[in-house]
Design an enzyme around this catalytic site. Structure first.
Site, PDB file in Angstrom:
ATOM      1  N   GLN A  38       0.843  -1.191   0.000  1.00 33.04           N
ATOM      2  CA  GLN A  38       0.000   0.000   0.000  1.00 33.04           C
ATOM      3  C   GLN A  38       0.880   1.244   0.000  1.00 33.04           C
ATOM      4  OE1 GLN A  38      -2.308   2.471  -0.404  1.00 33.04           O
ATOM      5  NE2 GLN A  38      -3.802   1.114   0.582  1.00 33.04           N
ATOM      6  N   GLN A  62     -20.101  -2.410   0.287  1.00 36.07           N
ATOM      7  CA  GLN A  62     -19.218  -2.986  -0.732  1.00 36.07           C
ATOM      8  C   GLN A  62     -18.174  -3.881  -0.063  1.00 36.07           C
ATOM      9  OE1 GLN A  62     -19.534  -2.723  -3.933  1.00 36.07           O
ATOM     10  NE2 GLN A  62     -17.614  -3.553  -4.710  1.00 36.07           N
ATOM     11  N   GLU A  79      -8.924  -0.906   2.237  1.00 38.38           N
ATOM     12  CA  GLU A  79      -8.323  -0.686   3.551  1.00 38.38           C
ATOM     13  C   GLU A  79      -9.055   0.378   4.358  1.00 38.38           C
ATOM     14  OE1 GLU A  79      -3.983   0.164   5.667  1.00 38.38           O
ATOM     15  OE2 GLU A  79      -4.075  -0.556   3.597  1.00 38.38           O
ATOM     16  N   GLU A 112      -4.912   2.027  -8.220  1.00 37.66           N
ATOM     17  CA  GLU A 112      -6.195   2.376  -7.621  1.00 37.66           C
ATOM     18  C   GLU A 112      -6.096   3.682  -6.846  1.00 37.66           C
ATOM     19  OE1 GLU A 112      -9.668   0.145  -5.062  1.00 37.66           O
ATOM     20  OE2 GLU A 112      -7.596  -0.088  -4.411  1.00 37.66           O
ATOM     21  N   ASN A 113      -5.019   3.842  -6.067  1.00 41.57           N
ATOM     22  CA  ASN A 113      -4.861   5.062  -5.278  1.00 41.57           C
ATOM     23  C   ASN A 113      -4.585   6.279  -6.137  1.00 41.57           C
ATOM     24  OD1 ASN A 113      -5.016   4.672  -2.235  1.00 41.57           O
ATOM     25  ND2 ASN A 113      -3.765   2.929  -2.809  1.00 41.57           N
TER      26      ASN A 113
END
Length: 284
Positions: A38, A62, A79, A112-113
């Site tokens: 991450q 979700q 997270e 994604e981030n």
């Protein structure tokens, strides 16, 4: 560019999306651990609290996505939902189990981030560097992976050359990406730190910082080189050089017909006060 990024993520991991056919299981929060790849190192506590309040009222809508590891499960996506569930005091969370390689997990976490603009510039730079080092990506290959230009990748990686103190300012948001790019071009680390501190203290804009650095470099330029750039009066040039050394700032002497003026440039209130004290003979 955003279309390329979204397309890249879907092409990389089409199974990231949770569908009706997926088997959702309840997993104990104690069995979960964060994604070691991450890139995001800080989470907004207010945002987590707001999400926790929503989960209290409506539950986790979700499911998170995890992969099975030796001792429990590793979070691939979700997270924030995991942290908010901990905040609520929940014991379990809905999840979908997927099989992903380490490389896929790293790429998912980064892309994604970045897509959601959750990372600061230093976190992005560190994530890019980790992908380059771990999987031997070239900057060109990495640019395709994340849907960004090669120059974009190069600019972020250059930020890792900044001293730790300056990188912390960027991580905290007290210096912007634009500020960091201006400072990273300066050769001396001590000067980089001084510029960062001045920028934060005086709330300089990126343009002001760039102009300040330009003037700083001009004052450090050898007198002979400056003389080549402009064909002026050697006597005036010598006086300007002497005054620059004396006042440690850009000095311009405008001279015509035995009359003229001397200009001393300052770049902040503190800088002005320093010059005034010098002119009044209070400091040497």
């Amino acid at each position: 560019m955003s279309k390329r990024l979204g397309k890249g993520l879907d092409a990389l991991i089409p199974s990231l999306h949770v569908g009706e056919e997926d088997k959702v299981v309840e997993i104990s929060l104690k069995e979960l651990r964060p994604n070691p790849y991450q890139p995001r190192k800080t989470f907004n506590e207010d945002s987590i609290s707001e999400l926790a309040q929503s989960i209290k009222e409506h539950g986790v809508i979700q499911p998170i996505i995890v992969r099975s590891v030796l001792r429990g499960f590793e979070i691939i996506a979700g997270e924030r939902r995991f942290r908010a569930s901990q905040h609520c005091g929940l014991e379990k969370i809905p999840a979908v189990i997927r099989n992903f390689s380490d490389q896929q997990v790293m790429e998912i976490a980064l892309i994604e981030n970045v897509q959601r603009e959750d990372l600061n510039a230093i976190e992005i730079a560190n994530a890019y560097q980790a992908l380059v080092e771990q999987f031997q990506f070239t900057q060109e290959e990495l640019s395709v992976k994340v849907g960004k230009s090669r120059s974009h990748i190069a600019n972020f990686l250059r930020l890792l050359q900044l001293p730790d103190d300056v990188k912390q300012h960027v991580s905290r948001g007290t210096l912007s990406m634009g500020h960091a790019r201006a400072i990273v071009g300066v050769k001396d680390d001590k000067t980089k730190k001084e510029l960062a501190n001045l920028t934060v203290k005086n709330e300089w804009s990126v343009r002001f910082l760039e102009d300040y650095i330009k003037q700083l470099e001009e004052t450090k330029q050898p007198q002979k080189e400056r003389s080549k750039e402009r064909k002026g009066d050697p006597y005036i040039d010598q006086l300007e050089e002497s005054l620059r050394d004396r006042y440690r700032t850009t000095v311009k002497i405008k001279h015509q017909n035995d009359k003229g003026k001397i200009e001393l440039l300052y770049y902040s209130k503190d800088d002005l006060e320093r010059l005034l004290e010098l002119l009044q003979g209070k400091i040497s």
